[in-house]
Design an enzyme around this catalytic site. Structure first.
Site, mmCIF file in Angstrom:
data_model
loop_
_atom_site.group_PDB
_atom_site.id
_atom_site.type_symbol
_atom_site.label_atom_id
_atom_site.label_comp_id
_atom_site.label_asym_id
_atom_site.label_seq_id
_atom_site.Cartn_x
_atom_site.Cartn_y
_atom_site.Cartn_z
ATOM 1 N N GLU A 253 -11.658 -0.533 10.927
ATOM 2 C CA GLU A 253 -12.178 -1.589 10.045
ATOM 3 C C GLU A 253 -11.675 -2.934 10.585
ATOM 4 O OE1 GLU A 253 -10.546 -1.282 6.088
ATOM 5 O OE2 GLU A 253 -8.542 -0.996 6.873
ATOM 6 N N ARG B 169 13.736 9.837 -1.827
ATOM 7 C CA ARG B 169 14.665 10.962 -2.026
ATOM 8 C C ARG B 169 15.890 10.827 -1.114
ATOM 9 N NH1 ARG B 169 14.990 15.756 0.847
ATOM 10 N NH2 ARG B 169 15.557 17.665 -0.295
ATOM 11 N N ALA C 176 -13.475 11.695 20.005
ATOM 12 C CA ALA C 176 -14.571 10.754 19.708
ATOM 13 C C ALA C 176 -15.154 10.239 21.024
ATOM 14 C CB ALA C 176 -14.043 9.582 18.880
ATOM 15 N N GLU C 177 -16.465 10.054 21.042
ATOM 16 C CA GLU C 177 -17.120 9.623 22.277
ATOM 17 C C GLU C 177 -16.805 8.154 22.573
ATOM 18 O OE1 GLU C 177 -18.486 11.954 20.353
ATOM 19 O OE2 GLU C 177 -18.696 13.497 21.891
ATOM 20 N N ASP D 269 -0.762 2.200 8.482
ATOM 21 C CA ASP D 269 -1.349 1.444 9.602
ATOM 22 C C ASP D 269 -0.524 1.480 10.892
ATOM 23 O OD1 ASP D 269 -3.308 0.748 7.820
ATOM 24 O OD2 ASP D 269 -2.499 -1.234 7.394
ATOM 25 N N GLY E 157 5.324 -2.501 3.806
ATOM 26 C CA GLY E 157 4.798 -3.070 5.046
ATOM 27 C C GLY E 157 5.279 -4.495 5.267
ATOM 28 N N ASP E 158 4.606 -5.225 6.135
ATOM 29 C CA ASP E 158 5.115 -6.545 6.523
ATOM 30 C C ASP E 158 5.115 -7.551 5.371
ATOM 31 O OD1 ASP E 158 2.370 -6.762 6.544
ATOM 32 O OD2 ASP E 158 2.289 -8.023 8.327
ATOM 33 N N GLY E 159 4.156 -7.450 4.457
ATOM 34 C CA GLY E 159 4.163 -8.341 3.295
ATOM 35 C C GLY E 159 5.420 -8.123 2.464
ATOM 36 N N GLY F 36 0.825 -1.215 0.000
ATOM 37 C CA GLY F 36 0.000 0.000 0.000
ATOM 38 C C GLY F 36 0.851 1.253 0.000
ATOM 39 N N THR G 64 3.813 2.440 5.816
ATOM 40 C CA THR G 64 2.401 2.028 5.795
ATOM 41 C C THR G 64 1.640 2.941 6.742
ATOM 42 O OG1 THR G 64 0.829 0.320 6.489
ATOM 43 C CG2 THR G 64 3.011 0.156 7.431
ATOM 44 N N ARG H 269 1.092 -4.835 -5.983
ATOM 45 C CA ARG H 269 1.102 -6.116 -5.261
ATOM 46 C C ARG H 269 1.452 -7.154 -6.327
ATOM 47 N NH1 ARG H 269 -0.857 -4.380 -0.157
ATOM 48 N NH2 ARG H 269 -2.438 -2.790 -0.389
ATOM 49 N N ARG I 299 -7.016 -2.413 9.084
ATOM 50 C CA ARG I 299 -7.223 -3.877 9.022
ATOM 51 C C ARG I 299 -7.373 -4.522 10.405
ATOM 52 N NH1 ARG I 299 -3.230 -5.700 4.251
ATOM 53 N NH2 ARG I 299 -1.811 -4.396 5.417
ATOM 54 N N ASP J 183 1.506 -0.652 11.954
ATOM 55 C CA ASP J 183 1.349 -1.951 12.620
ATOM 56 C C ASP J 183 2.594 -2.832 12.538
ATOM 57 O OD1 ASP J 183 1.209 -2.349 9.911
ATOM 58 O OD2 ASP J 183 -0.556 -3.618 9.935
ATOM 59 N N LYS K 288 -29.891 12.160 26.865
ATOM 60 C CA LYS K 288 -29.624 13.563 26.507
ATOM 61 C C LYS K 288 -29.948 13.871 25.052
ATOM 62 C CE LYS K 288 -26.377 14.846 30.023
ATOM 63 N NZ LYS K 288 -25.007 14.629 30.387
ATOM 64 N N THR L 198 18.156 7.988 -2.209
ATOM 65 C CA THR L 198 18.868 8.369 -3.442
ATOM 66 C C THR L 198 20.002 9.351 -3.131
ATOM 67 O OG1 THR L 198 16.814 8.088 -4.666
ATOM 68 C CG2 THR L 198 18.562 9.336 -5.758
#
Ligand code: ATP
Length: 330
Positions: free
Chosen positions: A225, A24, A190-191, A131, A105-107, A14, A129, A75, A175, A133, A215, A27
């Site tokens: 996700e 950059r 965020a609540e 993520d 990433g890890d892949g 990704g 990435t 990919r 993920r 992660d 209320k 290089t």
């Protein structure tokens, strides 16, 4: 091992904002250390096909502020097979490339690790990435920019949520990991923050909504996700009939989280990691990832980064609970 004089750099998996800054840095640091640098287009696909371009200092000017990756990414299923990796190795030999820096990433690191065990070619990984992660580093390139994108989007959603007294379930990427959700959730106020690392997330939302019902106010519920209990859509459909007094909406932020000009933090991290990757190659390192721990550059064996699981920071989960509207919901 042959003396390293020609290196390749590629981006894989990704895309993430800040990858260009890393390309950059690799290089420029390479050239400034008398190495020849080649850009491998479209990740491992380009390696297999010999889609490889010479890089100079100017090739990488004017890209640090751009999102995405100018080397493109892909990919590659062919690279998952031995024959594909053999072909890739032949192409590297054809160009005289004797070391590769992989930004991904890890892949991507799993692939690098396997190829390095089969052929005499050192790989250095740079974590790229959104993520965040990857084990062995506090930050991955792109994470900070993605967080800022989410915060900007959720602030806007909150304006409309509060005008209509709506409950918004906002889904963010990640993920199987809640790093984007927990950090952006705290930053957006965020609540409720629903993450895959925790169980009973629907019940957590249910308890909150029951309190909120008294209320009848708008709220933002941030959802990573990949929750075990279902997609954000499915979870909302479960909760809607239980709270008919609320107008519940879902907003899936999707790919906007990957785009945009990289933040200053991502540009600096990418530049540091890029230069450190070249330094590692010059030190004859092989099969390591460059990471950042406590703001220091570290080297982590590639096989460790792909085997080990990066745990979410419990302190952040507790913080979110401590400052939640109705206190800890656990
Ligand atoms: P992101 O986390 O952003 O998705 P990633 O690097 O994990 O990035 P993947 O699609 O998982 O993205 O992997 C990128 C590429 O790495 C794959 O398309 C494939 O070519 C290679 N790769 C992944 N796993 C393997 C494997 N087990 N063996 C060989 N190559 C692999």
């Amino acid at each position: 091992m042959a003396k390293i004089n020609r290196i390749g750099v590629l981006t894989s998996g990704g895309d993430a904002p800040g990858m260009n800054a890393a390309i950059r840095a690799v290089t420029r640091a390479g050239i400034n250390n008398n190495l020849e640098v080649f850009g491998i287009m479209r990740g491992y696909e380009g390696m297999i096909e010999g889609d490889i371009i010479p890089m100079n200092s100017e090739t990488v000017s004017g890209i640090i502020q751009k999102g995405g990756t100018f080397l493109l990414t892909a990919r590659s299923n062919r690279f998952r097979e031995y024959e594909g990796r053999k072909e890739a190795y032949e192409q590297l030999k054809r160009f005289g490339i004797n070391a590769v820096v992989v930004i991904g990433g890890d892949g991507s690191f799993t692939g690098a690790n396997i190829m390095s065990s089969e052929f005499d070619i050192p790989f250095i990984g740079i974590p790229g990435t959104i993520d965040n992660d990857l084990f062995g580093t506090d930050y991955t390139i792109g994470f900070d920019t993605a967080l800022n994108t989410v915060v900007d989007a959720v602030d806007k959603i909150r304006d409309t949520a509060s005008s209509h007294n709506r409950i918004f379930f906002v889904e963010v990427m990640g993920r199987e990991a809640g790093f984007v959700a927990i950090n952006s959730g705290i930053a957006c106020g965020a609540e409720i923050i629903m993450i895959p690392e925790e169980k009973n997330q629907i019940e957590k939302a249910r308890r909150f909504l029951a309190e909120r019902a008294r209320k009848n106010k708008s709220s933002i519920i941030l959802v990573a996700e990949g929750l075990e209990e279902g997609s954000t859509m499915e979870i909302t459909e479960i909760l809607k009939p239980e709270f008919p007094q609320f107008d519940m909406r879902v907003s899936i932020l999707g790919h906007i989280q990957r785009g945009g000009s990289p933040s200053a933090k991502d540009r600096v991290i990418a530049s540091r990691m890029g230069a450190a990757a070249v330094e590692a190659l010059l030190d004859n390192q092989k099969c390591i990832m460059i990471g950042l721990v406590n703001d220091e550059i570290v080297q982590v064996p590639l096989n460790k980064t792909v085997k080990m699981h990066k745990a979410i920071d419990e302190a952040l989960i507790n913080l979110a609970e401590d400052i939640a509207t109705f206190g800890p919901q656990k």
